[in-house]
Scaffold this active site. Sequence first.
Site, PDB file in Angstrom:
ATOM      1  N   GLN A   1      24.722  34.510  46.792  1.00  0.00           N
ATOM      2  CA  GLN A   1      23.752  35.505  47.232  1.00  0.00           C
ATOM      3  C   GLN A   1      23.262  35.208  48.652  1.00  0.00           C
ATOM      4  O   GLN A   1      22.493  35.974  49.212  1.00  0.00           O
ATOM      5  CB  GLN A   1      22.549  35.507  46.277  1.00  0.00           C
ATOM      6  CG  GLN A   1      22.913  35.851  44.854  1.00  0.00           C
ATOM      7  CD  GLN A   1      21.763  35.745  43.867  1.00  0.00           C
ATOM      8  OE1 GLN A   1      21.925  35.171  42.812  1.00  0.00           O
ATOM      9  NE2 GLN A   1      20.602  36.293  44.182  1.00  0.00           N
TER      10      GLN A   1
ATOM     11  N   ARG B   1      15.715  37.055  38.610  1.00  0.00           N
ATOM     12  CA  ARG B   1      15.201  38.416  38.874  1.00  0.00           C
ATOM     13  C   ARG B   1      13.686  38.371  39.063  1.00  0.00           C
ATOM     14  O   ARG B   1      12.925  39.088  38.405  1.00  0.00           O
ATOM     15  CB  ARG B   1      15.592  39.369  37.746  1.00  0.00           C
ATOM     16  CG  ARG B   1      15.674  40.817  38.265  1.00  0.00           C
ATOM     17  CD  ARG B   1      16.394  41.778  37.379  1.00  0.00           C
ATOM     18  NE  ARG B   1      16.443  43.074  38.069  1.00  0.00           N
ATOM     19  CZ  ARG B   1      17.135  44.125  37.642  1.00  0.00           C
ATOM     20  NH1 ARG B   1      17.843  44.048  36.559  1.00  0.00           N
ATOM     21  NH2 ARG B   1      17.115  45.250  38.314  1.00  0.00           N
ATOM     22  N   CYS B   2      13.275  37.519  39.973  1.00  0.00           N
ATOM     23  CA  CYS B   2      11.852  37.218  40.103  1.00  0.00           C
ATOM     24  C   CYS B   2      11.638  36.567  41.456  1.00  0.00           C
ATOM     25  O   CYS B   2      12.432  35.762  41.897  1.00  0.00           O
ATOM     26  CB  CYS B   2      11.494  36.254  38.984  1.00  0.00           C
ATOM     27  SG  CYS B   2      10.034  35.269  39.262  1.00  0.00           S
TER      28      CYS B   2
ATOM     29  N   GLU C   1      12.980  43.649  41.108  1.00  0.00           N
ATOM     30  CA  GLU C   1      12.585  42.743  40.035  1.00  0.00           C
ATOM     31  C   GLU C   1      11.365  43.196  39.262  1.00  0.00           C
ATOM     32  O   GLU C   1      11.024  42.608  38.230  1.00  0.00           O
ATOM     33  CB  GLU C   1      12.311  41.373  40.644  1.00  0.00           C
ATOM     34  CG  GLU C   1      13.575  40.820  41.249  1.00  0.00           C
ATOM     35  CD  GLU C   1      13.338  39.717  42.233  1.00  0.00           C
ATOM     36  OE1 GLU C   1      12.201  39.591  42.716  1.00  0.00           O
ATOM     37  OE2 GLU C   1      14.279  38.988  42.523  1.00  0.00           O
TER      38      GLU C   1
END
Length: 789
Positions: free
Chosen positions: A223, A373-374, A743
Amino acid sequence: MTTPRTPAEIGGMGHSVKRKEDPRFLRGQGQYVDDIVLPDMLYLDIVRSPYAHAKITNIDTSKALAIPGVAAVITGKDLAAYNLHWMPTLMSDTQMVLPVDKVMYQAQEVAAVLATERYIAADGADAVEIDYDPLPVVVDPKKALLPNAPVLRTDKPDKKDNHIWHWEWGDRAATDQAFNDAEVTVKQDIYIPRIHVSSIETCGCVAHFDKVRGKLTVWMTTQAPHAIRTVFALVAGHVGLAEHKIQIIAPDIGGGFGGKVPVYPGYVIAVAASVLTGKPVKWIEDRMENIQADSFARDYHMTAELAGKKDGELTALRIKTIADHGYTDAAANPSKFPAGLFHICTGSYDLKAAHVEVDGVYTNKPPGGIAYRCSFRVTEAVHAIERMADLMAHEIGMDAAEFRMKNFIKPEQFPYKSALGWEYDSGDYAAALRKAMENIGYAELKKEQAEKRKRGELMGIGISSFTEIVGAGPSKHFDILGLKMFDSAEIRIHPTGKAIARFGTKSQGQGHETTYAQIVAEELGIPVDDIAVEEGDTDTAPYGLGTYASRSTPTAGAAGAMAARKIKDKAKKIAAYLLEAHEDDLEWEPGKFFVKGSPDRAKTIQDIALAAYTNHPQGMEAGLEAVSYYDPPNLTYPFGSYICVVDIDKGTGEVKVRRFMAVDDCGNIINPMIVEGQIHGGLTMGLGPALYEEIQYDDSGNILQGSFMNYLLPTAIETPNWETDKTCTPSPHHPLGAKGVGESATVGAPAAIVNAVVDALWHLGVRHIDIPITPPKVWKLLRENGVTE
Ligand code: CDP
């Protein structure tokens, strides 16, 4: 922003443009790392430890090496010869690439086998014989802190315990005082268990060191390709890898969710193997390796307390946390924030004082703490405050919605400085909650619940009114291993008016090829179809910190707008020259400049692009391109209000989410359809941990949910019909008024579900249930209270 400024043919912000990337994905034509096949490529498979803590007494590679097709077996000792057996983590701790002395968790990499075929590599891995001497195992972080606990990090000579760091934030004295003065307080232990990112694509890479050119190319599921390139250069410079000779390519990625930010040992082994052999080396994790060895999140043991008045006014928050990091602190947090942005935990409420403490602890587990996802521990923070707010409301007998309305930060208080020091950019929390209540019919649901309760039926209504904090930088506060957190865009307009735009981020399914093109279309009036978007190749994309923590829109998206504006400035000069008018007399409408009062005297952006290469004013540089490195002045603070309705089966303890209304606010929206998709997916990723997902270990450190047979992910069958809506409170500092959104739903949903379940059971004396709320947990509570049928 409600009505798009550009027509549908241009497709700027606010249009639900179909995803440009989907034709290749839907046809199975995406190019993922495992699709890369190079001539003469070797395959790498990894031998993993069956023990959670053990001394390695012998590694016998002879049987493996005897298998035809096995090219080599790499051990920690081989890497130690190049000082590559340890590597730094993102939090400046150290992590083994391959062990020399002992293993620290079950499924840890112990040796690697290189072979001409993948299955031969797997056979080779089976044939490596390793002798272990088991050592005492520590899986419970609270026990790890006891004075008699075995010290795990014996590699650190000065380390005498398993405590990694202590971090605290806020005004302790003021908080203690507020608690002393409080009319009412509530206190709750809340555990957010270890969960695992289960992206469809596992991790992997193809490393190719071209000995003749001295160049390393790595196709990699990452990523953050640029940061990886720099880290590789810094860590392996001594073996000849210089940054200009390293190319990281993140091709299509099948889901990242934070799990593809860290550097895992497999990547390093593959690179080392390619450098040593001069051949391309492919390493792709299988599903079981992925679930057992990397990408772990959460594992926060919190004790939270909330103080307030009897009339419902909140005054102070106090949280103490033990953070289980596994055997090394490899959390993917900004450097200065060992507990991430956990101190957003005052949430949407106007608290006078707050204090948080977090202690990081080593255990015999794989490294955890990735921002699943945070935005760096925001999920944990939201869960704590939203559970506690609900607990307090119930405790004082106040409706949970009314309680929140009373304590929300009011719109006129923005920009709002929280008790823990954050400056919230904008928000209207009451509007979002009001909309959610109206949409779902809150008053009727309360009536229905009261009637059902009389009949002994278990129905609950839960609210979560969360605030997020996304879009790191600003660079003055945020860096990763010293690399400042800004992001970048580079736009080039070709002579025929078509464009290529490159960004420092990397989509893993979020649809950047579409939304970034929409940003450029919005600013320059070039149709979305005429704009190619590229990310992920460090040889071509401008330097950026990557995509995670919902930072792409707030940072690279903003950079796209800023670069486009630089282009527009130059375009205006060219238009003035072409129209023989003064720049000040020109006006812009999406796609063209025209002379004020004479709309026919116009030059389109396409005319201008052609002129930039064929007929540009003398003294001006030819071409039409710009780059922007955007350092956001602040983070963005998206928010939402979710209302969940559950029914509980008294016979089985099963929780059924009957309704779920999600009202989100991410400021101005670039692509409503994509945002909707982000929210739907995010909600299901919030449902999973709330009801199903947990990674546990037995006392010997054996993983209990090591495959999808027992690590339960929600499927379409478990997923309810999500109902969604929006409010729009633009970010005042983002050039497009946008906030991140990727998110929000995962962060906000679990608390709404837990609050609904506890609401259904409150009258039975239930005050809290730790996630995942499984049927056995609920059934036990029902049985204890004599409720089961
Ligand atoms: O960093 P990441 O892409 O995961 O998160 P994001 O910036 O929240 O964006 C997720 C997706 O939603 C991207 O395609 C964005 O362009 C899109 N989005 C949008 O259309 N409007 C917003 N206000 C925020 C995001």
